[in-house]
Scaffold this motif. Structure first.
Motif, PDB file in Angstrom:
ATOM      1  N   LEU A   1       0.826  -1.206   0.000  1.00  0.00           N
ATOM      2  CA  LEU A   1       0.000   0.000   0.000  1.00  0.00           C
ATOM      3  C   LEU A   1       0.864   1.261   0.000  1.00  0.00           C
ATOM      4  O   LEU A   1       1.930   1.296   0.606  1.00  0.00           O
TER       5      LEU A   1
ATOM      6  N   ILE B   1       4.928   1.843   6.665  1.00  0.00           N
ATOM      7  CA  ILE B   1       4.356   2.636   5.581  1.00  0.00           C
ATOM      8  C   ILE B   1       5.457   2.930   4.563  1.00  0.00           C
ATOM      9  O   ILE B   1       6.403   3.666   4.839  1.00  0.00           O
ATOM     10  N   GLU B   2       5.362   2.289   3.423  1.00  0.00           N
ATOM     11  CA  GLU B   2       6.334   2.423   2.330  1.00  0.00           C
ATOM     12  C   GLU B   2       7.769   2.230   2.795  1.00  0.00           C
ATOM     13  O   GLU B   2       8.693   2.794   2.208  1.00  0.00           O
ATOM     14  N   ARG B   3       7.961   1.461   3.838  1.00  0.00           N
ATOM     15  CA  ARG B   3       9.296   1.174   4.357  1.00  0.00           C
ATOM     16  C   ARG B   3      10.056   2.446   4.749  1.00  0.00           C
ATOM     17  O   ARG B   3      11.280   2.489   4.691  1.00  0.00           O
ATOM     18  N   ILE B   4       9.335   3.502   5.097  1.00  0.00           N
ATOM     19  CA  ILE B   4       9.984   4.744   5.526  1.00  0.00           C
ATOM     20  C   ILE B   4      10.089   4.727   7.051  1.00  0.00           C
ATOM     21  O   ILE B   4       9.116   4.440   7.749  1.00  0.00           O
TER      22      ILE B   4
ATOM     23  N   ILE C   1      -3.169   4.616   2.472  1.00  0.00           N
ATOM     24  CA  ILE C   1      -3.313   4.468   3.915  1.00  0.00           C
ATOM     25  C   ILE C   1      -3.977   5.709   4.517  1.00  0.00           C
ATOM     26  O   ILE C   1      -4.839   5.620   5.392  1.00  0.00           O
TER      27      ILE C   1
END
Ligand code: SF4
Lengths: 466, 229
Positions: free
Chosen positions: A159, B206-209, A164
């Motif tokens: 995602l 979250i987005e690998r951040i 999100i």
């Protein structure tokens, strides 16, 4: 006949392999992982020896599972932990349901546990009227979306932050943002209230230490620590294969798991829990329950050839390197455990007839075997599943085709004629290849057949030796 | 038959077919035991005291842990005073311990002690949790603490800032040493919780951040206390 699971797999795989956005998202997410994994691996003085030692330790534990599991359970019980042995998913679910009823619980908070996905715990608890909340950020996101985790370790890696943000806006009423930190804080605030009022905390475990009777939980966020500290009752649900013989084995397993799991030297929190609050301690749960789940793991254990699949520490490394996983995506598998390890063990846990197709969805490149920190021979296990599937019975068409092939190669004269005919048929076939009327479309739609050579090797040989 | 016997029975039945033992990691290719152990496979740590301190400090930077080295109790309380002012602490959560007992009152703030069993909601309201620990580990930049050494389970994870105080003699080179220490300290009476803390709480979901302070403390401070000579 293909099972319904196979048809679903095919449909989803076809869709996702063509989804370039999905592919680039996954590739980008894994790029950072690969870099830090390689960097942390390089810090080991001898990674290969560490892998070998880890494989031996798990071998010892699994091949003496009766001994270590008894030791684990006895040590836990000695310090006031209630140990429950569950043969099936249903027994495990009922134990938790009864406990919740008996304690008149209302809210239940959970930290990440794949084993609870395996027994479909959330659905059952929700149906019985309990409020169940996943506290791990990624798990919470997929729970809000009402879908299965995408990956053993990174549940929401499919995602984008915008997706999100929309989700939180819609379900939690938070303002839209493209800042991952703000999104994380929204969940932090929301979850804080829930920890304090939850009656029961449910966790999984990464390891079960026989020598001292402790479970070990690996995490980064701190949600597992809160889940196992604040509620009055802590329930840990784990598969019987999690056992390690000694506490000091963790000195090897924790850094290895972090290295290949997330590309860290150690994850933020590695907690070892050996009981409810002990005399003299100031806080912690009053009750600690450990559920040891079989759910057909003993079936896998009995298969000496594939027994080492029980060594798995669920690090996710084999998923990350798998070309199939990276293209079809985690949810396509339709299993609790995705990727190569999922393809290997699901037939044992849920039946070969329905899940054999997963073992055919592999290029057998062996990247998984090379990545596995406990040296599970994954790609050979995929081959063994294929063999077992053939023994189980193949389709009629397959059998006719192979019998025909056997006849051809056993009769050189006929073979020569067939090759000649093949050249002609192939030229005609090219006119319709991969079109709607092509009878071989299933194969040709995404591939090109090699052209039959103008001169066969046998003809060439004959002409040279005239 | 009990459930336990049932499952153990299935395990024994399954194990009747034996499989070959894998080759030993501590064995060279010609079958001689090399005597090597986990310590020789894990990341190397220098064996001189300053080298160990340096390794620890380097790992703290990488993990975004704040790390200070102070000499003597007055300097320690000076450091805490500084942190209190710069972050505007109003309420401290801590526990009984000789060093903490002598320092906390000098900060001039109200404090909760774990031994008095404060309500969870109160600990949650505290600006900082100040604890001791069992050891620090240079190899990974970790703190080793237990429910007994650090005032229970919640103190080091519930407040937004965790300050851990360790004597320099508590700094260990590597993970095997940490597990040896646990065994030596607690023998057969382990606390109900042991935890290795490696950096402030984080997530990459979250987005690998990387985001710090997912559910646990957003800030982690380690103060290494040297004895004055
Ligand atoms: S099979 Fe090996 S690589 Fe895959 S998740 Fe399990 S331990 Fe990790």
């Amino acid at each position: 006949m293909s099972s319904i699971f196979e048809s679903q797999f095919r449909a989803s795989a076809t869709k996702l392999t063509a989804d370039l956005r999905h592919r680039s998202l996954i590739r980008k997410a894994l790029k950072g992982y690969e870099k830090s994994r390689d960097e942390k691996k390089a810090r080991f003085q001898d990674w290969e020896a560490a892998r070998q030692a880890a494989a031996e330790t798990k071998w010892e534990a699994i091949n003496h599972l009766d001994k270590y599991l008894s030791e684990f359970a006895d040590n836990l019980a000695r310090r006031g932990t209630k140990v429950f042995w569950a043969s099936t998913a249903e027994e495990a679910r009922n134990y938790i349901l009864n406990l919740a009823r008996e304690k008149q619980a209302k809210t239940i908070i959970k930290s990440k546990t794949m084993t609870s996905e395996e027994i479909h715990l959330n659905e059952v608890l929700a149906k019985a009227g309990y409020e169940v909340v996943e506290s791990d950020l990624g798990e919470f996101i997929v729970q809000l979306r009402d879908e299965a985790p995408y990956h053993l370790v990174f549940p929401a890696m499919h995602l984008t932050r915008n997706e999100i943000s929309h989700l939180f806006h819609e379900k939690l009423g938070s303002p839209e943002t493209d800042n991952p930190e703000e999104l994380t804080m929204t969940v932090r605030r929301d979850m804080r209230i829930r920890y304090c009022k939850a009656d029961i905390g449910i966790s999984g475990a990464n390891f079960a230490v026989a020598e001292t009777g402790m479970i070990a939980i690996t995490e980064n966020e701190g949600n597992a620590r809160l889940t196992t500290s604040l509620p009055k009752i802590h329930v840990a649900l784990l598969g019987i294969e999690k056992v390690l013989p000694k506490l000091s084995d963790l000195a090897l397993f924790l850094p290895m798991l972090a290295t290949v799991g997330t590309g860290q030297q150690l994850t933020c929190y590695n907690s070892m829990i050996g009981g409810p609050r002990q005399p003299g301690e100031t806080d912690g749960p009053e009750e600690f329950h450990v559920i040891l789940l079989d759910n057909r793991r003993t079936h896998l254990l009995a298969d000496a050839e594939q027994r080492d699949a029980l060594h798995c520490i669920r690090c996710g490394a084999c998923l990350n390197v798998c070309p199939i996983f990276r293209n079809v995506g985690g949810q396509t598998y339709g299993t609790t455990y995705q990727g190569p390890i999922g393809s290997v063990i699901t037939p044992h846990l849920r039946g070969l007839r329905d899940w054999k197709h997963l073992s055919f969805a592999s290029s057998l490149c062996g990247a998984c075997t090379e990545a596995c920190p406990v040296k599970i021979d994954l790609h050979h296990h995929l081959l063994q599943n294929r063999r077992n599937a053939v023994v189980l019975g193949t389709g009629k068409l397959d059998r006719i085709a192979f019998r025909g092939f056997a006849f051809l190669v056993n009769h050189p004269g006929v073979f020569g004629v067939a090759v000649k005919a093949g050249r002609l048929v192939q030229r005609l076939h090219r006119l319709i290849a991969s079109s709607k009327i092509d009878p071989l479309r299933a194969w040709t739609a995404s591939r090109e057949a090699p052209v039959i050579a103008k001169e066969s090797f046998r003809q060439y040989w004959k002409s040279r030796h005239k | 038959m009990s459930r336990r016997d049932e499952i153990l029975g299935r395990i024994r039945e399954g194990l009747r077919l034996r499989v070959h033992e894998p080759k030993r990691a501590a064995t060279s290719s010609d079958g001689v035991r090399t005597g090597l152990t986990t310590r020789e496979w894990l990341p190397a740590v220098p064996n001189d005291p300053e080298g160990i301190v340096e390794t620890f400090a380097r790992n703290c930077v990488e993990l975004r842990t704040q790390y200070y080295r102070v000499t003597g109790l007055p300097e320690l309380s000076g450091k805490l005073f500084e942190l209190k002012d710069s972050e505007g602490w109003k309420l401290i959560a801590s526990h009984r311990d000789p060093i903490l007992d002598s320092i906390l009152p000098s900060l001039g703030l109200p404090f909760l002690l774990a031994e008095d069993r404060p309500a969870t909601a109160d600990v949650e309201r505290a600006d900082v949790g100040i604890t001791r620990c069992d050891a620090l580990i240079a190899q990974t930049g970790s703190i080793l603490l237990t429910a007994r050494s650090a005032g229970g389970r919640a103190l080091s994870v519930l407040p937004p800032h965790h300050v851990a105080i360790a004597r320099e003699s508590q700094l260990l080179p590597d993970l095997p040493a940490a597990f040896e220490l646990l065994n030596k300290t607690y023998g057969d009476a382990y606390p109900s919780l042991i935890t290795l803390i490696t950096g402030p709480s984080r997530t990459g979901d979250i987005e690998r951040i990387l985001v710090l302070g997912a559910h646990g403390p957003r800030t982690l401070t380690i103060i290494l206390l040297r004895d004055p000579r």
